[in-house]
Write an enzyme that holds these catalytic residues in place. Sequence first.
Site, PDB file in Angstrom:
ATOM      1  CG  HIS A 146      -2.286   0.613   0.939  1.00 16.83           C
ATOM      2  ND1 HIS A 146      -2.652   1.858   1.396  1.00 16.83           N
ATOM      3  CD2 HIS A 146      -3.351   0.154   0.246  1.00 16.83           C
ATOM      4  CE1 HIS A 146      -3.891   2.136   1.020  1.00 16.83           C
ATOM      5  NE2 HIS A 146      -4.328   1.113   0.314  1.00 16.83           N
ATOM      6  CG  HIS A 191      -6.314  -0.343  -8.042  1.00 20.15           C
ATOM      7  ND1 HIS A 191      -6.995   0.837  -7.827  1.00 20.15           N
ATOM      8  CD2 HIS A 191      -5.917  -0.775  -6.818  1.00 20.15           C
ATOM      9  CE1 HIS A 191      -7.008   1.105  -6.533  1.00 20.15           C
ATOM     10  NE2 HIS A 191      -6.364   0.141  -5.893  1.00 20.15           N
TER      11      HIS A 191
END
Length: 382
Positions: free
Chosen positions: A185, A285
């Site tokens: 992340h 994504h």
Amino acid sequence: MKITGFEVFPVLPRWQFLKIETDEGLCGWGEPVVEGRAHTVKAAVEELSYYFMGKDPANIEDLWQTFYRGGFYRGGPEVMSAIAGIDQALWDIKGKALNTPIYNLLGGKCRDRLKVYCWIGGDRPSDIAAEVLKKQREGYSAVKMNASEEIHYIDSFKKIDAVLSRARAIREAVGMNMEFAIDFHGRIHKSMAKVLAKELEPYHPMFIEEPVLSENIEALRDIANATSTPIATGERMFSRWDFKKILTEGYVDIIQPDLSHAGGISECRKIAAMAEAFDVAVAPHCPLGPVALAACTQLDMCTPNAFIQEQSMGIHYNQGGDLLDYLEDASPFRYKDGFIDPPTGAGLGVRVDEVKIRKMAEAGHNWKNPVWRNYDGTIAEW
């Protein structure tokens, strides 16, 4: 056919839908949003309407080029996300006008089914073994989880060990019968990312995602040299020009363009083709809503180097709304053995529940990501 109007609908949990109307009664849907900056993207759509109102929606490439090159200052998450949502809606109109899925307009499907994965663990992962067993029972064959909470530039190995314990818990619970990915992340700085990437190797993750922030891609060289695990990144890159350098550097194995952030179907089609030339896989994504996911599946179906698709059903961000809540028919996203079938409906292949969208848009949302701090009070990456 001419474009006659548009509306933007911010809705829970943190999504935003766009409806584009035409003088022939056809409408298209898109999902232009940057999580945490929905209002900014809405304003960008309104500004870009100067270029598409009254135009023929069939001329998608010319409109895309106008949106991008018509402004002296280009790119960035908000503008490219606005372009993305408009582009999705234009493709939806074209598919509906020709009564065929979008992938048929992009060369036709190259696969019989599409593998998907789901999220487990939340922002601060816990109860991983129980969650992965639950997802296995639900029919998934792959999951992804965040690696960690906040980690400082140089931090305690105790935090690394916590990540390893969760990876170990997955393997002890399901063995090699479930694939899992670890999302760093962008929370983890280069020095600690090298350590974590190397230490995770014995658990054979499917890939590690965003081991460092996209603005620090030069650090991927050191991380790639520290591990044989495939490296994925790209959710914070917004055009083919952003992806050009990372592909030519050769340190990434999987790119993850977001079809609601990186210029839509048109741009991500080109990005995926660039990646194929570098022998790099694509895993779009998509922790967003049903229109964004529908756009991804259309691209996946005609993209040979797409290997798996993220989707947001049950993701920890979905407070107040979930993936299927805004659809009239959930069948396009029915999962079997971790796969979905090619969509058969025209355009994006989904029927949104406009009544529900309008009702939820009355309240809208003002979602912001949390602000985290390290143990010494400094701002941490979220």
